[in-house]
Design an enzyme around this catalytic site. Structure first.
Site, mmCIF file in Angstrom:
data_model
loop_
_atom_site.group_PDB
_atom_site.id
_atom_site.type_symbol
_atom_site.label_atom_id
_atom_site.label_comp_id
_atom_site.label_asym_id
_atom_site.label_seq_id
_atom_site.Cartn_x
_atom_site.Cartn_y
_atom_site.Cartn_z
ATOM 1 N N SER A 145 31.820 47.516 30.788
ATOM 2 C CA SER A 145 31.506 47.886 32.165
ATOM 3 C C SER A 145 31.299 49.398 32.283
ATOM 4 C CB SER A 145 32.597 47.382 33.115
ATOM 5 O OG SER A 145 32.223 47.540 34.458
ATOM 6 N N ASP A 307 26.951 45.203 37.050
ATOM 7 C CA ASP A 307 27.668 44.335 37.983
ATOM 8 C C ASP A 307 28.255 45.124 39.152
ATOM 9 O OD1 ASP A 307 29.821 45.568 36.708
ATOM 10 O OD2 ASP A 307 30.878 43.700 36.252
ATOM 11 N N SER A 391 36.074 47.605 44.466
ATOM 12 C CA SER A 391 35.596 48.432 43.357
ATOM 13 C C SER A 391 34.080 48.372 43.199
ATOM 14 C CB SER A 391 36.277 48.002 42.053
ATOM 15 O OG SER A 391 36.072 46.621 41.805
ATOM 16 N N LYS A 408 29.267 39.436 39.732
ATOM 17 C CA LYS A 408 28.845 40.571 40.552
ATOM 18 C C LYS A 408 27.410 40.981 40.199
ATOM 19 C CE LYS A 408 32.490 42.601 38.884
ATOM 20 N NZ LYS A 408 33.583 43.530 38.534
#
Length: 547
Positions: A145, A307, A391, A408
């Site tokens: 990520s 995402d 977030s 996401k």
């Protein structure tokens, strides 16, 4: 945490990772499950080869365990594979192909060994499985990520397209650690060149099917007709090849402000702690794009696996909580084909502004624990119109109310900001200002407080009866939550609410701290009181438990 003196400033030579050493360590480090186990958190297994926490041994064991899990569950359709632009993602991809194909798994990968965003993998899984009841597809995304350049990550998406739930990852994690304890002797593997040339690997263009489908989830025609000026900083991530295709396919006005892909992410500005982190919700990491805000109606940034979303308007980078509230208000007011029964999904630590927006819309609020996995079933089954977390991660249904993705999707959240501009002739920041006029202006923060292992375990296992306090910051406590109202799942901590404020305390999974999220609709002074009393309430709970 004190702000680093170079936060928001460009990366310098001394900040860079030694990429050749990083790759070498991936292949040569031999981890032990006692010190460097496979550990699936809320977003898969993550680590770095420099500390032996993300190595070839780990990924080979995980892939073997995953292949065995698929066989046990009767999942025998293709596996869609995505990778991001982190250096370790390339190495982990090679390991994954070698092990999964040797186990008879059919892989579908981006043509030319290109990059594929997390939401695109989710979208592809759902598209393949639509109308099927057998031979279902699943997928993996190799990404840490927004984490720093030296990190690697691996996550699994089952046939529902979303991030795997704990009951799934626990099985894979435990089996992988057994395999590592046996020195990976049970890993089946074949040479990468042999695997790549075999029928087990299919190269496929993920880009065009996803882009062609965007008109089913967004009003792309409105964006094009309004001529919304969209700036995009891909932050060197996996969606870098998508934006030109989006512009050409839909005739929208997109300017790419950077096209660089660099495993060191040397084009970034440093995050608040002085680290290179591709966090599109951080004003420090997004300083470059924020500096261009006057050139565009909307500017979009995404993390490396796409995402998450960062939305920049002419007034600056939007707080993720603010944008979620605006997105929800807009979608549930403008998606006329959506059922009136659709609920709004939010995490317990997201802003209560969302609660007030949901109430004004007459919509059910589904408040769930932290982690996007809690939205998967609701989106998949068409019960949630929207699921989002503080977030900067969210997804929503297609315009006709059918599922789009169950992970996401930073691309559609970015383009939604452009749709809002096109349809309403106001940008999302202006819409949030209107919400504060109607519902008040909350102040939100998150801090860390020290906690040892015993205290963290105590916090995880709290019951509401364990909290003796009846007031918080001068207001009567209205709720003490250890389970989420939306699905009754344990939150792994505590949330305490009053009429105009709340706090939530959750233990960290990796550090000797617990995290306190807090919000006040009465201003900064009231928020400070909530934070102070929150630590006192948690501390008293620790004392009562003898830890």
């Amino acid at each position: 945490m004190a702000l680093h003196e170079r936060a928001g400033l460009p990366v310098e030579e001394q900040d860079l990772t030694n990429i050749p050493r990083l790759i070498s360590e991936y292949y040569t480090r031999i981890p032990t499950t006692a010190e460097q186990p496979v550990a699936f958190g809320t977003s898969g297994h993550r680590g770095t080869s420099l500390t032996g926490t993300f190595t070839e041994t780990h990924i080979a064991a995980v892939c073997q365990a995953l292949a065995e899990y698929r066989q046990q569950q009767g999942i025998d359709g293709p596996m869609y594979v995505g990778i991001d632009t982190h250096a370790l993602s390339e190495s982990a991809f090679i390991t994954s192909v070698e092990v999964l194909t040797a186990n008879g798994v059919q892989l579908i990968v981006q043509a030319g060994r290109g990059y594929t965003p997390t939401p695109v993998i989710s979208h592809a899984i759902l598209a393949y499985n639509g109308g099927r009841s057998e031979h279902l597809a699943d997928g993996i995304v190799i990404t840490p990520s927004h984490n720093p350049p030296q990190d690697g990550g691996f996550k699994y998406n089952p046939p529902n397209g979303g991030p795997a739930d704990t009951d799934v990852t626990q099985i894979i994690q435990d089996r992988a650690n057994q395999i590592i304890d046996d020195n990976n002797r049970e890993v089946k593997r074949q040479n990468f060149s042999t695997a790549w040339a075999s029928d087990a690997v299919t190269e496929y263009d993920f880009i065009k099917p996803y882009v062609d489908d965007l008109g089913k989830v967004l009003d792309m025609t409105a964006i094009a007709n309004a001529g919304v000026r969209i700036g995009v900083d891909p932050l060197g991530g996996s969606g870098i090849a998508y934006w030109d295709v989006i512009a050409d396919t839909w005739g929208v006005n997109i300017e790419m402000v950077s096209r660089r892909v660099d495993p060191n992410f040397s084009f970034m500005t440093l995050d608040k702690d002085g680290k290179i982190r591709m966090d599109c919700s951080s004003p420090y990491a997004m300083a470059g794009l924020i500096g261009m805000k006057d050139k565009f109606d909307i500017a979009i940034g995404n993390d490396p696996d796409y995402d998450r979303h960062g939305i920049v308007t002419p007034t600056g980078l939007m707080n993720p909580n603010h944008y979620l509230a605006v997105a929800i208000q807009y979608l549930f007011s403008h998606r006329t084909q959506w059922s009136s029964d659709l609920a709004i999904g939010k995490t317990l630590v997201s802003s209560s502004m969302i609660d007030r927006v949901a109430s004004s819309l007459g919509r059910q609020l589904a408040e769930v624990p932290v982690g996007f996995k809690w939205f998967v079933d609701g989106l998949y089954e068409g019960r949630y119109g929207f699921g989002g977390e503080e977030s900067a991660g969210a997804s929503f249904l297609r315009r006709d109310g059918n599922v789009w993705s169950t992970d996401k999707d930073g691309i559609i959240l970015g383009l939604l900001a452009a749709e809002i501009c096109a349809v309403t002739e106001k940008d999302p920041s202006q819409h949030y200002a209107a919400l504060t006029e109607e519902f008040g202006a909350p102040v939100y923060t998150r801090i860390d407080a020290p906690a040892n292992s015993a205290q963290k375990n105590c916090l995880k296992k709290l019951s509401a009866d364990s909290v003796a306090a009846t007031e918080l910051a001068g207001e009567a406590i209205t709720q003490k939550l250890t389970h989420a109202p939306g699905n009754n799942a344990a939150i792994g901590g505590l949330k305490v609410c009053t009429e105009n404020g709340w706090f939530a305390a959750r233990p960290s999974g990796t550090e000797e701290i617990y995290k306190i999220y807090a919000e006040s609709f009465k201003g900064k002074e009231h928020l400070d009181s909530i934070l102070s009393e929150a630590q006192e309430i948690v501390g008293n709970t620790f004392k009562a438990a003898g830890v």
